[in-house]
Design an enzyme around this catalytic site. Structure first.
Site, mmCIF file in Angstrom:
data_model
loop_
_atom_site.group_PDB
_atom_site.id
_atom_site.type_symbol
_atom_site.label_atom_id
_atom_site.label_comp_id
_atom_site.label_asym_id
_atom_site.label_seq_id
_atom_site.Cartn_x
_atom_site.Cartn_y
_atom_site.Cartn_z
ATOM 1 N N CYS A 74 0.886 -1.181 0.000
ATOM 2 C CA CYS A 74 0.000 0.000 0.000
ATOM 3 C C CYS A 74 0.914 1.218 0.000
ATOM 4 O O CYS A 74 0.942 1.999 0.946
ATOM 5 C CB CYS A 74 -0.900 0.016 1.226
ATOM 6 S SG CYS A 74 -1.760 -1.548 1.563
ATOM 7 N N ALA A 75 1.691 1.362 -1.068
ATOM 8 C CA ALA A 75 2.823 2.297 -1.063
ATOM 9 C C ALA A 75 2.418 3.768 -1.038
ATOM 10 O O ALA A 75 3.159 4.609 -0.528
ATOM 11 C CB ALA A 75 3.713 2.033 -2.280
ATOM 12 N N GLY A 100 4.755 6.999 -1.262
ATOM 13 C CA GLY A 100 6.061 6.372 -1.117
ATOM 14 C C GLY A 100 7.005 6.829 -0.014
ATOM 15 O O GLY A 100 8.185 6.543 -0.075
ATOM 16 N N GLY A 101 6.497 7.491 1.018
ATOM 17 C CA GLY A 101 7.374 7.897 2.119
ATOM 18 C C GLY A 101 8.159 6.735 2.704
ATOM 19 O O GLY A 101 9.383 6.792 2.843
ATOM 20 N N ASP A 115 0.011 0.123 -5.462
ATOM 21 C CA ASP A 115 -1.071 0.961 -4.931
ATOM 22 C C ASP A 115 -2.246 0.891 -5.890
ATOM 23 O O ASP A 115 -2.091 0.532 -7.053
ATOM 24 C CB ASP A 115 -0.628 2.419 -4.740
ATOM 25 C CG ASP A 115 -1.495 3.125 -3.700
ATOM 26 O OD1 ASP A 115 -1.200 2.994 -2.498
ATOM 27 O OD2 ASP A 115 -2.491 3.780 -4.080
ATOM 28 N N ASP A 129 1.076 -1.320 4.870
ATOM 29 C CA ASP A 129 0.767 -0.088 5.593
ATOM 30 C C ASP A 129 -0.706 0.180 5.318
ATOM 31 O O ASP A 129 -1.054 0.909 4.394
ATOM 32 C CB ASP A 129 1.678 1.033 5.058
ATOM 33 C CG ASP A 129 1.481 2.342 5.810
ATOM 34 O OD1 ASP A 129 0.924 2.311 6.918
ATOM 35 O OD2 ASP A 129 1.863 3.399 5.266
ATOM 36 N N CYS A 149 -1.637 3.905 11.056
ATOM 37 C CA CYS A 149 -1.443 5.133 11.841
ATOM 38 C C CYS A 149 -2.704 5.376 12.671
ATOM 39 O O CYS A 149 -3.226 6.475 12.742
ATOM 40 C CB CYS A 149 -1.095 6.324 10.952
ATOM 41 S SG CYS A 149 -2.269 6.632 9.620
#
Length: 401
Positions: free
Chosen positions: A232-233, A236-237, A256, A301, A354
């Site tokens: 789940c890029a 791209g951080g 993605d 992620d 998050c």
């Protein structure tokens, strides 16, 4: 902090109107456009506009209580005035404030109490209930932290520089920063600055990435030469951090569902000098199937409520509801089921969010492991907002059969 220029008040008004009442308008993009459209504003003016704009979004529910009414397109100036009075910000009486009765606001402010916890912490009633149910007595401590301003943290790009060199380069450009203990690549700014204008940024020496988010790259335990899938890029951080940790050796497949996010990732990768990233859009489940049992490392992620990052995205608490969280939890479980198959036997994956809700975090992992005996948990970690940075959860899972 003072608001003494009428054009700034009008700018704040228009940005709030857009954020609260237009569909799919997010605060960070709205303020970015406003500041771009007003290039003549000095750095002090820009700081005033940003701070007042974000604080009003953050404290909307509390300000509505002081106003004695909910916000609507016609009373945004009253909302701004309620904030200025509450925060004791020096302001000029612009004509836009004419006719707004402030006696009732001042009466409530003098009382110095509010009737509910949801109003005190300025969150929807449903969210206060959810946080209390999931976090117990600690929920208020976390909510206090989430209502603070987020610090600006950079990740030094180890493909091009070191933390020490970056601090020195930024200092030469008038940006004061310092390293953070236990975060090898993190550099925190003393005060908010537009770092995107620096030469250091243009040369790809850093990315803006919160300290908690930087933990995830290390947690995945990548090695040079491996095949790593970032499922789940997004833009791209974390992908770029993985490329740096792998010293550009091996392969990262960044997936993605949004083409535009992957286009942004490519642009960032070029600036960062990260050459081992290949992007693939998930247009159908064949993209995932082709990667079955091919990854040494897998990062999931996952999409989540975002409740761990309200410091930097305060508007999201007004845009989500309990139904959204229930839907996202089903999606998380589905993604874990489908994407975990990309891992080789002996490979490791990280499930990260998050969010600070156990129901999106360890409970999701427990559910997945219960239904998938071929995987086992190695360790997990949660970072709470009260520790100073964003709230994150990460679980390291190994495929054993």
């Amino acid at each position: 902090m003072e608001l003494i220029h009428r054009n700034l008040a009008i700018g704040i008004h228009d940005a709030l109107l857009e954020t609260f009442f237009e569909k799919n308008k997010y605060a960070d993009k709205v303020i970015e456009r406003l500041l771009k459209a007003n290039r003549k504003w000095g750095s002090q003016d820009r700081a005033v506009v940003s701070e007042i704009f974000y604080n009003i979004i953050r404290w909307k529910k509390r300000l509505e209580y002081y106003m004695g009414e909910g916000i609507k397109p016609s009373n945004i100036y009253k909302l701004i005035l309620a904030y200025l009075l509450w925060s004791k910000t020096n302001y000029k009486k612009f004509e836009e404030f004419d006719g707004i009765k402030i006696a009732d606001i001042l009466t409530k402010l003098k009382k110095n109490t509010v009737p509910t916890k949801a109003i005190e912490h300025s969150i929807p009633d449903w969210l206060a209930e959810t946080l209390e149910k999931e976090l117990g007595a600690n929920w208020e401590r976390e909510m206090i932290a989430l209502n603070e301003q987020a610090p600006t943290v950079l990740r030094s790009n180890s493909l091009k520089t070191t933390t020490k060199e970056l601090i020195s380069d930024l200092s030469d450009e008038g940006v004061v920063s310092f390293s953070i203990q236990n975060y090898p690549d993190a550099v925190q700014l003393e005060e908010k600055k537009n770092v995107f204008l620096t030469t250091a940024f243009k040369e790809g020496l850093f990315e803006v990435q919160d300290a908690s988010s930087q933990k995830i790259g290390y947690f995945l335990d990548v090695k040079e030469g491996q095949r790593v899938v970032d499922a789940c890029a997004g833009a791209g951080g974390k992908t770029l951090h993985l490329a740096a940790l792998m010293k550009n050796k091996g392969q990262i497949v960044a997936l993605d569902i949004f083409e535009w996010k992957l286009a942004e990732l490519k642009r960032r990768a070029k600036r960062a000098g990260a050459h081992n990233i290949e992007t693939r859009m998930i247009s159908d489940n064949k993209v995932i199937k082709r990667l079955h049992e091919k990854a040494d490392r897998l990062l999931i992620d996952a999409p989540c409520s975002g409740l761990g990052v309200l410091k930097r995205n305060p508007d999201s608490k007004w845009k989500i509801d309990q139904d959204f969280i229930d839907r996202i939890k089903k999606e998380q479980q589905q993604i874990l089921q489908d994407y975990s198959k990309m891992l080789k036997i002996g490979g490791k994956m990280v499930y990260a969010t998050c969010s600070i809700l156990p129901s999106e975090n360890n409970k999701q992992v427990e559910e997945f492991l219960k239904n998938n005996p071929g995987y086992k948990m190695i360790k997990d970690d949660k970072v709470m907002p009260s520790e100073g940075y964003d709230g994150f959860y990460m679980a390291l899972i190994e495929r054993i059969s």
